[in-house]
Design a protein around this motif. Sequence first.
Motif, PDB file in Angstrom:
ATOM      1  N   TRP A 174       0.823  -1.207   0.000  1.00  0.00           N
ATOM      2  CA  TRP A 174       0.000   0.000   0.000  1.00  0.00           C
ATOM      3  C   TRP A 174       0.854   1.252   0.000  1.00  0.00           C
ATOM      4  CZ3 TRP A 174      -4.358  -1.162  -1.813  1.00  0.00           C
ATOM      5  CH2 TRP A 174      -4.961  -2.391  -1.506  1.00  0.00           C
ATOM      6  N   ARG A 176       3.660   1.449  -1.570  1.00  0.00           N
ATOM      7  CA  ARG A 176       4.090   1.556  -2.960  1.00  0.00           C
ATOM      8  C   ARG A 176       2.968   2.145  -3.819  1.00  0.00           C
ATOM      9  NH1 ARG A 176       7.378  -3.415  -5.387  1.00  0.00           N
ATOM     10  NH2 ARG A 176       8.184  -1.685  -6.644  1.00  0.00           N
ATOM     11  N   ALA A 177       1.740   1.815  -3.482  1.00  0.00           N
ATOM     12  CA  ALA A 177       0.614   2.397  -4.219  1.00  0.00           C
ATOM     13  C   ALA A 177       0.555   3.912  -4.018  1.00  0.00           C
ATOM     14  CB  ALA A 177      -0.696   1.748  -3.767  1.00  0.00           C
ATOM     15  N   MET A 180       3.226   5.388  -6.145  1.00  0.00           N
ATOM     16  CA  MET A 180       2.844   5.374  -7.555  1.00  0.00           C
ATOM     17  C   MET A 180       1.961   6.568  -7.903  1.00  0.00           C
ATOM     18  SD  MET A 180       2.140   1.270  -8.025  1.00  0.00           S
ATOM     19  CE  MET A 180       1.653   1.337  -9.764  1.00  0.00           C
ATOM     20  N   ILE A 260      -4.751  -0.297   3.362  1.00  0.00           N
ATOM     21  CA  ILE A 260      -5.560   0.519   2.465  1.00  0.00           C
ATOM     22  C   ILE A 260      -6.270   1.626   3.244  1.00  0.00           C
ATOM     23  CG2 ILE A 260      -7.606  -0.981   2.656  1.00  0.00           C
ATOM     24  CD1 ILE A 260      -8.120  -0.398  -0.320  1.00  0.00           C
ATOM     25  N   GLY A 334       6.495   0.862  -8.691  1.00  0.00           N
ATOM     26  CA  GLY A 334       5.531  -0.175  -8.369  1.00  0.00           C
ATOM     27  C   GLY A 334       5.295  -1.082  -9.554  1.00  0.00           C
ATOM     28  N   LEU A 338      -0.414  -3.211 -10.772  1.00  0.00           N
ATOM     29  CA  LEU A 338      -1.087  -2.422  -9.743  1.00  0.00           C
ATOM     30  C   LEU A 338      -1.665  -1.119 -10.301  1.00  0.00           C
ATOM     31  CD1 LEU A 338      -1.741  -2.368  -6.720  1.00  0.00           C
ATOM     32  CD2 LEU A 338       0.502  -1.326  -6.301  1.00  0.00           C
ATOM     33  N   ARG A 342      -4.593   1.087  -8.756  1.00  0.00           N
ATOM     34  CA  ARG A 342      -4.197   2.395  -8.254  1.00  0.00           C
ATOM     35  C   ARG A 342      -5.078   3.492  -8.846  1.00  0.00           C
ATOM     36  NH1 ARG A 342      -2.436   5.549  -4.353  1.00  0.00           N
ATOM     37  NH2 ARG A 342      -4.510   6.313  -4.908  1.00  0.00           N
ATOM     38  N   SER A 346      -7.574   6.008  -6.757  1.00  0.00           N
ATOM     39  CA  SER A 346      -7.470   7.464  -6.869  1.00  0.00           C
ATOM     40  C   SER A 346      -8.824   8.084  -7.193  1.00  0.00           C
ATOM     41  CB  SER A 346      -6.455   7.840  -7.960  1.00  0.00           C
ATOM     42  OG  SER A 346      -5.157   7.433  -7.604  1.00  0.00           O
TER      43      SER A 346
END
Length: 377
Positions: A174, A176-177, A180, A260, A334, A338, A342, A346
């Motif tokens: 998460w 890394r998300a 990103m 998350i 990432g 994903l 992602r 968003s």
Amino acid sequence: MPHLLGWLLCALAAFGTLFTAASSIVFGRFVARLPSDSPQTPAVTILKPLHGADRWLADSLESYCRQDYAGEIQILFGVHQHGDAAVGVVRALQARRPEADIGLVIDERMHGPNRKVSNLINIQAQAKHAVLIMTDADVRVPPHYVRSVVAGLSAPGVGAVTCLYLGEGVGGLWSRAVAMAINYDFLPSAVLAKTLGLAEPCFGPTIAMTSHVLREIGGLKAFARFLAEDYEIGRAVRGRGYAIAIPAMLMTTLCTERSIGELFRHELRWARTIRRIARAGHVGSLVTHPLPLALTGAALLGWSPVAVGLVLAILGVRMLVKVRIDRATRVNTGPWWLIPLRDMLSFGVFLASFSGATVEWQGQRFRVGRDGVLTEL
């Protein structure tokens, strides 16, 4: 009516895709520029407010001691409480770096609901030098950081310097998300907006100015009521007729979200803040979510071949943007798989930002007024 709406959403998605592709090209050119240097090497004070500690904090703080700069550097860290976990990290740094001018300010005084600004006010009282660089706790900087900031600040007409930053996920999937979203969406969009003259932003991870300019805009106390103090400082600097420079340099902000839920709360605070201070721009950012728009439009159009083709094209462009950004920054932020998730996350944050005006920050809940002023709940 659903048919017309479907085509409208697809058109918005196509426009957003073109914007995304263009921003990645401009970003690549920005990163390729060489950092600026200045013959001037004035003494500098770095103000770094801290709150808590994680296992990456020591390396972040150490990066400020590795500066390739000929002038004098004073580094001031600050916390509100003696029991703050960051105190031990700073004490250890002082022991490892006895040659560096490192100070620690422990002061519980609050000057407004914005705890970061209150911390900065307390720290600034110990500053020795007129050139001030304010930087966030979770930021790691390259060796030419101070040199580049000072070069930007010495340019004619410049009143403040701010810096762009890469995200680095250090807390798992998460985090890394989160990184990103910074690297593949925020960064290229910010560079394109600056290049086209659509915005002259001021980013919280670094704000540098002289003490003279800071006094001109009312001092730090003038911003202790606001959630987005960086936005307000930038607006005040521009209001005095100064420009805000962005040197060709990238810092790294460490993303530590482990769930998350943490991701959603953090990004919702950003989104609701932007909605409050720049509502028209926030609404307009709808086009920066091309994949969810195209999927919704395709569903309304009964998954027509044209709409499905647009969805596939958008996915292809998103992958190409990832490749371009990764090559430009030499960082693989990432995994490719994903990216669709992602993008949907968003869009979910974007939609949620329109309901409610409360945010969570450093374990406290606040209501954000239409003028960006914080009220503690």
